[in-house]
Design a protein around this motif. Structure first.
Motif, PDB file in Angstrom:
ATOM      1  N   VAL A 190      48.376  41.397  42.961  1.00  0.00           N
ATOM      2  CA  VAL A 190      49.666  40.908  42.462  1.00  0.00           C
ATOM      3  C   VAL A 190      49.584  39.442  42.061  1.00  0.00           C
ATOM      4  N   LYS A 191      48.820  38.648  42.773  1.00  0.00           N
ATOM      5  CA  LYS A 191      48.742  37.209  42.501  1.00  0.00           C
ATOM      6  C   LYS A 191      48.116  36.925  41.141  1.00  0.00           C
ATOM      7  N   THR A 192      47.042  37.617  40.831  1.00  0.00           N
ATOM      8  CA  THR A 192      46.340  37.363  39.563  1.00  0.00           C
ATOM      9  C   THR A 192      46.793  38.309  38.449  1.00  0.00           C
ATOM     10  N   GLY A 193      47.439  39.418  38.814  1.00  0.00           N
ATOM     11  CA  GLY A 193      47.846  40.394  37.817  1.00  0.00           C
ATOM     12  C   GLY A 193      46.697  41.220  37.288  1.00  0.00           C
ATOM     13  N   ASN A 194      45.607  41.298  38.079  1.00  0.00           N
ATOM     14  CA  ASN A 194      44.421  42.050  37.660  1.00  0.00           C
ATOM     15  C   ASN A 194      44.193  43.266  38.548  1.00  0.00           C
ATOM     16  N   LEU A 195      43.542  44.260  37.980  1.00  0.00           N
ATOM     17  CA  LEU A 195      43.108  45.427  38.742  1.00  0.00           C
ATOM     18  C   LEU A 195      41.796  45.096  39.442  1.00  0.00           C
ATOM     19  N   VAL A 196      41.622  45.639  40.641  1.00  0.00           N
ATOM     20  CA  VAL A 196      40.426  45.348  41.435  1.00  0.00           C
ATOM     21  C   VAL A 196      39.506  46.557  41.424  1.00  0.00           C
ATOM     22  N   MET A 197      38.290  46.345  40.926  1.00  0.00           N
ATOM     23  CA  MET A 197      37.285  47.409  40.886  1.00  0.00           C
ATOM     24  C   MET A 197      36.252  47.170  41.991  1.00  0.00           C
ATOM     25  N   ASN A 198      36.057  48.170  42.794  1.00  0.00           N
ATOM     26  CA  ASN A 198      35.067  48.093  43.877  1.00  0.00           C
ATOM     27  C   ASN A 198      33.951  49.116  43.656  1.00  0.00           C
ATOM     28  N   LYS A 199      33.011  49.128  44.645  1.00  0.00           N
ATOM     29  CA  LYS A 199      31.873  50.073  44.621  1.00  0.00           C
ATOM     30  C   LYS A 199      31.023  49.934  43.359  1.00  0.00           C
ATOM     31  N   VAL A 200      30.851  48.698  42.932  1.00  0.00           N
ATOM     32  CA  VAL A 200      30.007  48.410  41.764  1.00  0.00           C
ATOM     33  C   VAL A 200      28.646  47.951  42.257  1.00  0.00           C
ATOM     34  N   ASP A 201      27.611  48.667  41.895  1.00  0.00           N
ATOM     35  CA  ASP A 201      26.251  48.342  42.333  1.00  0.00           C
ATOM     36  C   ASP A 201      25.851  46.967  41.814  1.00  0.00           C
ATOM     37  N   GLN A 202      25.104  46.219  42.648  1.00  0.00           N
ATOM     38  CA  GLN A 202      24.680  44.880  42.248  1.00  0.00           C
ATOM     39  C   GLN A 202      23.762  44.907  41.032  1.00  0.00           C
ATOM     40  N   ALA A 203      23.111  46.022  40.808  1.00  0.00           N
ATOM     41  CA  ALA A 203      22.213  46.132  39.650  1.00  0.00           C
ATOM     42  C   ALA A 203      22.938  46.623  38.408  1.00  0.00           C
ATOM     43  N   ASP A 204      24.247  46.838  38.523  1.00  0.00           N
ATOM     44  CA  ASP A 204      25.013  47.343  37.380  1.00  0.00           C
ATOM     45  C   ASP A 204      24.994  46.303  36.250  1.00  0.00           C
ATOM     46  N   PRO A 205      24.745  46.706  35.008  1.00  0.00           N
ATOM     47  CA  PRO A 205      24.640  45.746  33.894  1.00  0.00           C
ATOM     48  C   PRO A 205      25.978  45.275  33.319  1.00  0.00           C
TER      49      PRO A 205
END
Length: 287
Positions: A210-225
């Motif tokens: 709510v503070k930034t107005g952005n959606l939060v994406m999790n479970k993203v692999d560190q090697a993801d490009p």
């Protein structure tokens, strides 16, 4: 005696004629100055005329002013009617231009979607908005009779805005993406990927900041490009939202809570304010 009286009248007549000719002689011709009797008569007549002329002029001017006021009133009335009609025509023109823009955008949207996938887009009007901060939903004028089902994706021409969470015979409720919450059992996470790298990137949008107005994406692999600026779209792996629907743009990538995966903030492409029309996405059944 009668003879004397007749002579007296004759004398008066002759005297009057003489005076008349003398007066004519004095008044005729170009003279530099007027005689005293003439001055007296002229001044007396002018003064007398002035006594009558000024009131008459005031009265005539008064009635002339009334007539002018009447003319001005009618002209003002006509101008007001003209301005009112102009304002109405201008408002109507603005409404028609706005409708024309909406129709053009809708046509362009459907043409683009036809090229991207074979989904069916059911246009619906927003009839009510629930501004409850704990249950921010929209109500649309499509329901079961129109083939609307629970969990169908809902979007605008800009991108995904939510999903159908309640359906009645004639109306449906739309839960907006702003209500996504990983602690709420009624909320559903969105399986997403990156446009252009669908086979390489993956993540789950599980909440809304709510503070930034952005959606939060999790479970993203560190090697993801995936990179900042990439366009995030639905992957279709969650079996709720069909694949290929644009959600937003990546604005930041950082480490998650335990440092194992990345936490990505996604700026929604669609606006959640002043939504008037939406599209319910209907995916053809596979046979």
């Amino acid at each position: 005696m009668f003879k004397f009286m007749g002579n007296k009248r004759l004398i008066f007549l002759l005297t009057g004629l003489v005076c008349f000719f003398i007066l004519m002689g004095l008044t005729l011709g170009n003279r530099a100055q007027m005689t005293m009797p003439e001055k007296f008569v002229k001044d007396t007549v002018s003064w007398t005329q002035g006594l009558f002329y000024r009131p008459a002029a005031y009265i005539a001017g008064f009635f002339e002013d009334i007539r002018q006021l009447s003319v001005i009133y009618e002209e003002n009335k006509t101008l007001k009617l003209t301005l009112t009609q102009y304002a109405r025509d201008t408002q109507k023109l603005n409404e028609l231009e706005a409708q024309n823009k909406v129709l053009k955008d809708a046509l362009g949207f459907t043409e683009r979607q036809k090229q991207a996938n074979n989904y069916k887009y059911r246009i619906a009007e927003v009839v009510t908005v629930n501004a409850d901060p704990y249950n921010n939903t929209l109500s649309i004028n499509l329901g079961q009779k129109d083939g609307i089902k629970k969990d169908m994706a809902v979007m605008t021409i800009d991108g995904l805005v939510g999903r159908i969470n309640q359906v009645s015979e004639f109306y449906s409720n739309v839960q907006l993406l702003t209500e996504i919450n990983d602690t709420d059992s009624n909320s559903k996470a969105i399986a997403v990927t990156v446009k252009g790298r669908e086979s390489q990137s993956f993540g789950m949008i599980e909440s809304f900041d709510v503070k930034t107005g952005n959606l939060v994406m999790n479970k993203v692999d560190q090697a993801d490009p995936m990179q900042v600026g990439d366009t995030v779209i639905t992957s279709g792996l969650g079996l709720v939202f069909p694949n290929g629907i644009e959600i937003g743009k990546i604005v930041s990538i950082g480490l998650g809570e335990f440092g194992i995966t990345h936490k990505v903030l996604v700026e929604p492409k669609a606006s959640f304010r002043h939504i008037r029309e939406v599209y319910v996405v209907e995916v053809p059944e596979v046979r």
